[in-house]
Design a protein around this motif. Structure first.
Motif, short mmCIF file in Angstrom:
data_model
loop_
_atom_site.label_atom_id
_atom_site.label_comp_id
_atom_site.label_asym_id
_atom_site.label_seq_id
_atom_site.Cartn_x
_atom_site.Cartn_y
_atom_site.Cartn_z
N PHE A 10 0.68 -1.00 0.05
CA PHE A 10 -0.50 0.17 -0.06
C PHE A 10 1.20 1.19 0.15
O PHE A 10 1.16 1.87 1.03
CB PHE A 10 -1.03 0.03 1.00
CG PHE A 10 -1.79 -0.91 1.17
CD1 PHE A 10 -2.99 -1.19 0.61
CD2 PHE A 10 -1.39 -2.31 2.33
CE1 PHE A 10 -3.55 -2.17 0.69
CE2 PHE A 10 -2.00 -3.75 2.57
CZ PHE A 10 -3.11 -3.31 1.47
N PRO A 11 1.32 1.73 -1.11
CA PRO A 11 2.66 2.59 -1.09
C PRO A 11 1.81 4.25 -1.09
O PRO A 11 3.12 4.70 -0.27
CB PRO A 11 2.94 2.89 -2.37
CG PRO A 11 1.69 1.89 -3.27
CD PRO A 11 1.60 0.86 -1.65
N ALA A 12 0.35 4.22 -1.27
CA ALA A 12 -0.19 5.46 -0.85
C ALA A 12 -0.56 5.93 0.75
O ALA A 12 -0.96 7.20 0.64
CB ALA A 12 -1.33 5.75 -1.72
N CYS A 13 -0.51 4.83 1.63
CA CYS A 13 -0.03 5.07 2.75
C CYS A 13 0.83 6.42 2.96
O CYS A 13 0.53 6.48 4.11
CB CYS A 13 0.39 3.71 3.83
SG CYS A 13 1.55 2.84 3.26
N ILE A 52 7.08 3.11 16.97
CA ILE A 52 5.26 3.02 17.51
C ILE A 52 5.37 4.32 16.73
O ILE A 52 3.58 4.45 16.30
CB ILE A 52 5.68 3.23 18.96
CG1 ILE A 52 6.61 1.93 19.06
CG2 ILE A 52 4.56 3.58 19.44
CD1 ILE A 52 6.26 1.66 20.66
N ASN A 53 6.12 5.82 16.80
CA ASN A 53 5.20 6.60 16.49
C ASN A 53 5.24 6.42 14.90
O ASN A 53 4.28 7.55 14.42
CB ASN A 53 6.24 7.81 16.38
CG ASN A 53 5.77 9.40 15.95
OD1 ASN A 53 6.52 9.80 15.11
ND2 ASN A 53 4.73 10.14 16.50
N ALA A 59 -1.03 5.20 10.31
CA ALA A 59 -1.95 4.10 10.63
C ALA A 59 -3.35 5.22 10.20
O ALA A 59 -4.48 5.04 9.94
CB ALA A 59 -2.53 3.57 12.09
N LYS A 60 -2.57 6.83 11.33
CA LYS A 60 -3.39 7.44 11.03
C LYS A 60 -3.94 8.00 10.12
O LYS A 60 -5.06 8.67 9.46
CB LYS A 60 -2.40 8.75 11.46
CG LYS A 60 -3.85 9.86 12.48
CD LYS A 60 -3.06 10.84 13.11
CE LYS A 60 -2.03 11.07 11.66
NZ LYS A 60 -1.04 12.94 12.48
N ARG A 61 -3.79 7.74 8.75
CA ARG A 61 -3.39 8.19 7.42
C ARG A 61 -4.62 7.37 6.76
O ARG A 61 -5.56 7.27 5.31
CB ARG A 61 -2.33 8.28 6.38
CG ARG A 61 -1.57 9.46 6.86
CD ARG A 61 -0.13 9.51 6.41
NE ARG A 61 0.07 10.55 6.75
CZ ARG A 61 1.96 10.88 6.18
NH1 ARG A 61 2.38 9.98 5.75
NH2 ARG A 61 2.13 11.52 6.91
N THR A 62 -4.01 5.44 7.59
CA THR A 62 -4.74 4.24 6.26
C THR A 62 -6.18 4.38 7.33
O THR A 62 -7.32 3.13 6.72
CB THR A 62 -3.86 3.71 5.82
OG1 THR A 62 -3.21 3.03 7.03
CG2 THR A 62 -2.47 4.60 5.25
N GLY A 66 -11.33 5.38 15.04
CA GLY A 66 -10.20 5.14 16.18
C GLY A 66 -9.22 6.00 15.40
O GLY A 66 -8.55 6.40 16.09
N GLN A 67 -9.68 7.00 14.80
CA GLN A 67 -8.94 8.30 14.30
C GLN A 67 -8.66 8.83 15.24
O GLN A 67 -7.28 9.59 15.91
CB GLN A 67 -9.67 9.34 13.32
CG GLN A 67 -9.48 8.98 11.90
CD GLN A 67 -8.42 8.99 11.65
OE1 GLN A 67 -7.55 9.81 11.24
NE2 GLN A 67 -7.72 7.64 10.93
N ARG A 68 -9.53 9.40 16.35
CA ARG A 68 -8.83 9.78 17.71
C ARG A 68 -7.74 9.64 18.68
O ARG A 68 -7.04 10.10 18.95
CB ARG A 68 -10.60 10.24 18.03
CG ARG A 68 -10.06 11.61 19.36
CD ARG A 68 -9.70 12.89 19.01
NE ARG A 68 -9.30 14.51 19.89
CZ ARG A 68 -8.84 14.75 20.33
NH1 ARG A 68 -8.06 15.21 19.33
NH2 ARG A 68 -8.94 15.81 21.06
N LEU A 69 -8.17 8.70 18.82
CA LEU A 69 -7.17 8.34 19.66
C LEU A 69 -5.97 7.86 19.24
O LEU A 69 -4.59 7.56 19.31
CB LEU A 69 -7.58 6.52 19.57
CG LEU A 69 -6.76 5.35 20.59
CD1 LEU A 69 -6.78 5.72 22.11
CD2 LEU A 69 -7.44 3.79 21.26
N MET A 70 -5.77 7.36 17.94
CA MET A 70 -4.66 7.25 16.98
C MET A 70 -3.98 8.42 17.28
O MET A 70 -2.43 8.59 17.16
CB MET A 70 -4.51 6.93 16.00
CG MET A 70 -4.68 5.08 15.42
SD MET A 70 -4.88 4.61 13.81
CE MET A 70 -6.60 5.00 13.31
N GLN A 71 -5.00 10.24 16.53
CA GLN A 71 -3.72 11.27 16.48
C GLN A 71 -3.72 11.57 18.01
O GLN A 71 -2.16 11.85 18.04
CB GLN A 71 -5.13 11.46 16.77
CG GLN A 71 -4.21 13.50 16.19
CD GLN A 71 -5.46 14.30 15.70
OE1 GLN A 71 -6.54 14.13 15.38
NE2 GLN A 71 -5.09 15.93 14.96
#
Length: 84
Positions: A10-13, A52-53, A59-62, A66-71
């Motif tokens: 998934f290179p677009a990630c 981890i960061n 993950a936040k991009r793809t 759980g976007q808020r938790l990842m952010q």
């Protein structure tokens, strides 16, 4: 290794997939240093924490759930691992 495969599939990630793939290949080579000389194991362990960061950023991009938790996790690890 899983991250290398994920970016390859998934290179677009990521913004620069070729740079990231080269970075992961170099990292795999650098893992050999503590295998050859165990006194550097602590250094590798510390340097790998930053992944981890990086994972949270990707993950936040793809991942849409759980976007808020990842952010929040991303910013906590960014400050703790990259700025301190």
């Amino acid at each position: 290794l899983a991250d290398l495969c994920y970016v390859g599939i998934f290179p677009a990630c990521v913004k620069s997939p070729n740079v990231i793939l080269i970075h992961h290949l170099v990292s795999l080579c650098l893992i050999m240093i503590p295998i050859q000389d165990p006194k550097f194991t602590w250094c590798l362990a510390y340097c790998m924490l930053v992944e981890i960061n990086t994972w949270l950023l990707i993950a936040k991009r793809t991942i849409t759930v759980g976007q808020r938790l990842m952010q929040v996790g991303f910013y906590i690890t960014w400050v703790a691992l990259r700025c301190v």
